[in-house]
Motif scaffolding. Structure first.
Motif, mmCIF file in Angstrom:
data_model
loop_
_atom_site.group_PDB
_atom_site.id
_atom_site.type_symbol
_atom_site.label_atom_id
_atom_site.label_comp_id
_atom_site.label_asym_id
_atom_site.label_seq_id
_atom_site.Cartn_x
_atom_site.Cartn_y
_atom_site.Cartn_z
ATOM 1 N N PHE A 30 0.830 -1.202 0.000
ATOM 2 C CA PHE A 30 0.000 0.000 0.000
ATOM 3 C C PHE A 30 0.865 1.253 0.000
ATOM 4 O O PHE A 30 0.620 2.200 -0.728
ATOM 5 N N VAL A 36 -4.544 -1.411 -2.438
ATOM 6 C CA VAL A 36 -5.055 -2.197 -1.326
ATOM 7 C C VAL A 36 -5.214 -3.619 -1.863
ATOM 8 O O VAL A 36 -6.099 -3.903 -2.652
ATOM 9 N N MET A 235 -1.007 3.413 7.688
ATOM 10 C CA MET A 235 -0.812 2.754 6.409
ATOM 11 C C MET A 235 0.492 3.176 5.763
ATOM 12 O O MET A 235 0.826 4.341 5.731
ATOM 13 N N SER A 288 0.397 7.288 5.928
ATOM 14 C CA SER A 288 0.112 8.233 4.865
ATOM 15 C C SER A 288 -1.394 8.399 4.754
ATOM 16 O O SER A 288 -2.134 7.451 4.968
ATOM 17 N N ALA B 113 -8.939 5.232 0.062
ATOM 18 C CA ALA B 113 -8.942 3.906 0.681
ATOM 19 C C ALA B 113 -9.495 3.970 2.100
ATOM 20 O O ALA B 113 -10.115 3.025 2.580
ATOM 21 N N TYR B 114 -9.311 5.108 2.783
ATOM 22 C CA TYR B 114 -9.745 5.205 4.174
ATOM 23 C C TYR B 114 -11.256 5.164 4.294
ATOM 24 O O TYR B 114 -11.807 4.535 5.190
ATOM 25 N N ILE B 117 -12.301 1.519 3.674
ATOM 26 C CA ILE B 117 -12.046 0.619 4.794
ATOM 27 C C ILE B 117 -12.976 0.932 5.966
ATOM 28 O O ILE B 117 -13.467 0.026 6.636
#
Lengths: 290, 316
Positions: A30, A36, A235, A288, B113-114, B117
């Motif tokens: 990632f 992902v 991450m 990040s 992506a956060y 998720i």
């Protein structure tokens, strides 16, 4: 009472070590590529199966077969990144999620076709062995995995910091355009990074094989935990996987002892959700943020 | 020109819906009616996802949570409080929407992506809570993994056909609204460049929340209808992550952020799984995996999206 608490913490730390061992690769992939990887659990599954078959046919100890798993998974990861995932780099992130989900479906179901859905396990002389100290039980195989997690994190950190390839990987992660102008072959670096991530993930699958249930469908569960671990630690920040793994392991272990095992899963996701909303950079604040 | 094409498509769509309304009178085979209902059902569900994620670019990986909430609300309302189906259905939608409102406020601040998720984590957390709530607090409310059995409806397939059709109709109509309103342009602007949209005076938070809540409202309705149709629900069923995956893949195949995308994608995938799934059970999931990979690699914009680019049309 006191013993139970200490035992719970120890179990949590050892569980966390296992989590950390298989989440480091997820974080690496990632961090460098923004991918992902939903096929992460399948890499663990392939690592575990490598050890299983070498054990079944040649009676090779899982710890000795770990290097084979690493090499095999490196090649696998390299090829997958080079010929498949590289094609969607630069497109919206959703493409990489869906693509790796497609890979997850294919790998898991081909594995079912080849090896059936049976649950397998590797029984070695030390599989159930515990070291008993002051009335506490320490499962040896997990302790070894914990050590491997520490070692993997350290070696990876060293590799990224001190070697030429490591520098190229970090440069690519920071700014791929500038890295390209400096003469870094981005596509190759991506393939190496994915290969590396796959290799350490395969290694963890291999060292976990003495004490986990091995089946072609095991992957998704591990992917989900890796998600949580990496978000908790931050991450893309390598040592974060270790911290996140330990925190999650202890939290789950405490919940399982003092509430019940099902609640510990709920707590995992609640922690994850709250963490993301309050502090998406992770516990250490070094992850990040997209 | 574009406006004209849109009008024509809307008229065709209204015509098809009107024709479908008479379908149960002509279709003899119960199997066929059921299959058509399932296709319409998935068009609606994929549409719900497209409404939020397709247009805003915020990838929601936990839409199934609102589907599950809808199922549970209708089940609890009917069995524990004895409320009839249609009021319960409405309550399901409202509760799903309200939960989405509360969850959306903190979650929609996250990006990329956060957000994906976080929504995923929320869905899994709700599933676990539904599974473990009773055992932990020693009550009988969600009934954990035992599941809840709803009152047997005694209705035939055409009843559920008429339940699903109007909801899907509304979802597709909402797409048409998104394509032709300031609200919809706002959503598209968020996808292209959120900061720029904000500077230009788009109330991005309100727009995102609006899309999220309405998508949750419709998902709640679908969840409630399915619960009443199947009559037996468990947390692992209604909160199943496979449902999310299916919505995403259908929309993606058809084309994200397009009016016809979910319609085409859902019809295609449902019919494929109906024909291939029965014949090649063992290879089915491998093939679906392969279809996904190939689709992403050769037409990342989906069927409708690629068509639009090739024909240089701005329609739908």
């Amino acid at each position: 009472m006191y013993t139970v608490f200490v035992q719970t913490i120890i179990n949590g730390l050892l569980l966390g070590g296992v989590y950390a061992a298989y989440s480091a690769g997820f974080s690496l992939i990632f961090g460098v590529m923004g991918v992902v990887n939903l096929a992460h659990g399948e890499l663990i599954m392939l690592g575990a199966f490598t050890s299983y078959w070498l054990f079944a046919y040649f009676n090779l100890d899982p710890y000795l077969s770990a290097p084979f798993a690493m090499i095999l998974l490196f090649l696998f990861g390299y090829v997958v990144q080079k010929y498949i995932i590289n094609r969607v780099i630069g497109q919206p992130h959703i493409m990489s999620y869906i693509l790796t989900f497609g890979l997850h479906l294919m790998i898991a179901n081909i594995a079912i076709k080849m090896w059936t859905q049976d649950f397998r396990s590797i029984t070695t002389s030390y599989s159930g062995a515990n070291a008993a100290i002051w009335g506490l039980n320490i499962p040896l195989a997990r302790l070894v995995t914990f050590m491997v997690a520490l070692l993997v994190t350290w070696v990876l950190w060293f590799f990224l910091m001190r070697t030429e390839t490591g520098r190229a990987i970090r440069a690519t992660a920071q700014d791929k355009e500038v890295a390209r102008l400096m003469g870094v072959d981005i596509r190759n670096i991506y393939a190496i990074t994915f290969g590396l991530g796959a290799a350490i993930t395969g290694l963890s699958g291999s060292v976990m094989s003495p004490f986990v249930i091995i089946s072609p469908e095991m992957g998704l569960e591990y992917t989900i935990i890796a998600f949580c671990v990496v978000v908790l630690g931050g991450m893309g920040y390598m040592p974060g996987a270790l911290v996140g793994g330990l925190v999650l392991g202890v939290a789950q272990s405490l919940a399982a002892t003092y509430l019940n095992a099902g609640v510990s899963v709920a707590i995992t996701f609640i922690i994850l959700f709250i963490m993301l909303v309050i502090c998406p950079k992770g516990i250490l604040g070094k992850g990040s943020v997209a | 020109m574009n406006f004209k094409i849109d009008r024509i498509i809307l008229i065709i769509f209204l015509g098809i819906t009107a024709a479908l309304a008479f379908l149960p009178n002509f279709v003899e085979s119960e199997y066929l009616l059921r299959l058509i209902t399932v296709v319409i059902f998935w068009i609606g569900i994929a549409g719900c996802w497209n409404m939020m994620s397709g247009y805003t670019g915020y990838i929601d990986f936990g839409p199934v949570v609102y589907f599950g909430i809808g199922s549970y609300v209708v089940a609890i309302a009917m069995t524990k409080y004895g409320i009839p189906f249609f009021p319960s259905l409405f309550i399901s939608g409202l509760i799903s929407g309200s939960v989405a409102f509360l969850v959306g406020i903190p979650t929609l601040r996250l990006k990329g992506a956060y957000f994906a998720i976080a929504t995923f984590a929320f869905a899994e957390a709700m599933k676990q809570i539904a599974l473990e709530f009773d055992r932990t607090f020693s009550v009988s409310f969600f009934q954990g993994s035992d599941g809840i059995t709803l009152p047997i409806s005694g209705h035939d397939n055409s009843f559920f056909f008429y339940c699903v059709l109007p909801v899907t109709f509304l979802v597709v109509l909402a797409h048409y609204y998104i394509e032709h309103s300031k609200f919809g342009y706002g959503l598209k602007a968020i996808k292209e460049a959120e900061t720029a949209a904000e500077i230009s005076g788009v109330n991005t938070t309100a727009n995102k929340l609006g899309a999220y809540v309405s998508s949750a409202f419709f998902l709640g309705l679908f969840g409630a209808i399915e619960a009443y149709w199947i009559t037996y629900i468990t947390p692992s069923d209604v909160f199943n992550v496979q449902k999310t995956v299916q919505m995403v893949i259908m929309t993606l195949l058809g084309g994200m952020g397009t009016f016809l995308g979910p319609v085409v994608g859902a019809t295609f995938l449902t019919l494929i799984s109906e024909s291939l799934g029965a014949r090649f059970v063992e290879y089915y999931l491998i093939m679906i995996g392969g279809i996904i990979i190939v689709a992403i690699l050769i037409m990342p914009n989906g069927i409708i999206g690629s068509l639009k680019i090739r024909k240089k049309l701005r329609f739908i």
